[in-house]
Scaffold this motif. Structure first.
Motif: not given
Ligand code: S3P
Ligand code: PEP
Length: 432
Positions: A336-341, A346-359, A370-373
């Motif tokens: 497993p991995s945990r990417l934080t900080g 979420r306000r980059h080119e897209t909400d990258r956290i939501a987009a990565l999780v979805a895809e 996570l709130a921050d990753g």
């Protein structure tokens, strides 16, 4: 796919079938110049008291938008082969700036516009209107700049340039983007009183990019004092750009080095600088922790994969723009991995956290926001469409996953042109 993302329309370009590796890859690549260095170089060259040449600049959507913005403000910019010759001139309006979805253009150009005579209007892609600029605008106002943003604290907006900026001390919250601080520092030598920027708020992201701003200013003769934590002072004075040599883009090296890791092969990136302020240099450590082995030689930096991909627990605040690629590798890892900080993603080119999780999950993965990753657990991935959300780093992440997972198609691969011209051809050189 996240709701509201407009794709799969009748006329949209066909999805790009990501090539799957048939064995360990063995390749050497030359990468185009750094986006962050090129756009700083352009701004500093426009403010320089001398003409200059920018060598090996990145030529991509973000840097062409910066070049167009500077031309609109009166700077003479001509092609010298692949290089740019820059002849500074008195900055003037009226003009309008298309920022596209380039954070560097939407943040670095407004302080320059304040130094010009005339009105400068700013707008960009729909997403640009959602990306934060409010703290920068508030800081500029307190330094004496007249701005009309309709009270939105966002694009579109007009800077009413008066030819001078008073400058002086200012406090802002740069937890949303390091670019607010970089923007003020880059133009500050031309402010009457220089600038003294103090950050107050949550932790500031992307420290290497702040270091890059300071280093490039100093290289060009500006006086920058960083002796007090969370504070940057730039003295009024001149900058002399003359010749700026741009390093290869080490953040764009991420998917190429990842290719070695996920196929158990070896990829060499030519001309990797031995010392640099680029955040991509952290890939040496991050990908070593994920199972790779790194070495430098005359050819460049080589990453060798062992065939084993390990998950990682990492705070990526300082190197947020590497997150999409790290997440792609993590989705293929055995642990497993945990990417934080990286809440600011979420306000980059897209909400990258939501987009990565979805895809990742759409391909059968086990990722959680996570709130921050995000966290990513090992799961077998399958074929499917990987949506890019008009985000160059999402698109290249889809390419990385496709190396190991047959049948992955990346939607809107052309969006990689934001920072990497002709990514499919370059990728083809590695995967061939
Ligand atoms: O100054 C720069 O060149 C950049 C700073 C960072 O922005 P944030 O601090 O907004 O993440 C980074 O993510 C971006 O790609 C480039
Ligand atoms: C966040 C990024 O870009 P921008 O300069 O538009 O902020 C990026 O390139 O990952």
């Amino acid at each position: 796919m996240l709701p509201g993302y407009p794709v799969d329309m009748p006329n949209s370009a066909p999805h790009w079938p990501a090539p799957t590796a048939t064995g360990p890859l063995n390749a050497t690549v030359s990468l185009p110049g750094s986006k962050s260095m090129t756009n700083r170089a352009l701004v500093l060259a426009a403010l320089s008291e001398t003409p200059s040449v920018i060598r090996r600049p990145l030529r991509s959507r973000d840097t062409e938008l910066m070049a167009a913005a500077l031309r609109g403000l009166g700077t003479e910019l001509t092609d010298a082969g692949q290089d740019w010759s820059v002849t500074p001139a008195a900055l003037r309006g009226p003009t309008s700036v298309d920022v596209g979805n380039a954070g560097t253009v939407m943040r670095f150009v407004p302080p320059l516009a304040a130094l010009c005579n005339g009105d400068v209007s700013f707008d960009g892609d729909p997403r640009a209107r959602e990306r934060p600029v409010g703290p920068l605008l508030a800081a500029l106002r307190s330094l004496g700049v007249d701005i009309d943003d309709g009270g939105r604290g966002a694009l579109p907006l007009v800077i009413h340039g008066r030819g001078t900026v008073h400058g002086g001390p200012v406090t802002l919250d740069a937890s949303g983007s390091s670019q607010f601080v970089s923007a003020l520092l880059l133009s500050a030598p031309q402010f009457d009183k220089g600038v003294e920027v103090r950050h107050e708020g949550g932790p500031i992201p992307s420290q290497p990019h702040l270091d890059m701003t300071v280093a490039m200013l100093r290289d060009m003769g500006a006086q920058v004092d960083t002796s007090t934590p969370q504070m940057w002072r730039v003295a009024p004075g001149t900058v002399r750009a003359e010749e700026i040599v741009v390093e290869p883009d080490l953040s764009n090296a991420a998917p190429f080095l990842a290719a070695a890791l996920v196929t158990g092969g070896s990829v060499t990136v030519r001309d990797w600088p031995r010392e640099t302020t680029q955040p991509g240099d952290a890939l040496r450590e991050l990908f070593t922790r994920m199972g790779g082995e790194v070495s430098f030689d005359a050819a460049g930096l080589t990453l060798r994969g062992s065939g084993e991909i390990r998950g990682i627990d990492a705070d990526l605040r300082e190197v947020g723009e590497l997150t999409p690629t790290i997440a792609a590798v993590a989705a293929l890892a055995a642990t497993p991995s945990r990417l934080t900080g990286v809440a600011h993603l979420r306000r980059h080119e897209t909400d990258r956290i939501a987009a990565l999780v979805a895809e990742i999950n759409a391909l059968g993965g086990a990722a959680t926001e996570l709130a921050d990753g995000l966290t990513i657990h090992p799961a077998p991935l399958h074929s499917g469409v990987f949506h890019s959300y008009d985000d160059h780093r999402m698109a290249t992440s889809g390419a990385v996953i496709g190396l190991a997972v047959p049948g992955v198609e990346v939607e809107n691969i052309a969006t990689t042109g934001k920072t990497l011209p002709d990514f499919p051809a370059l990728w083809g050189e590695v995967v061939a």
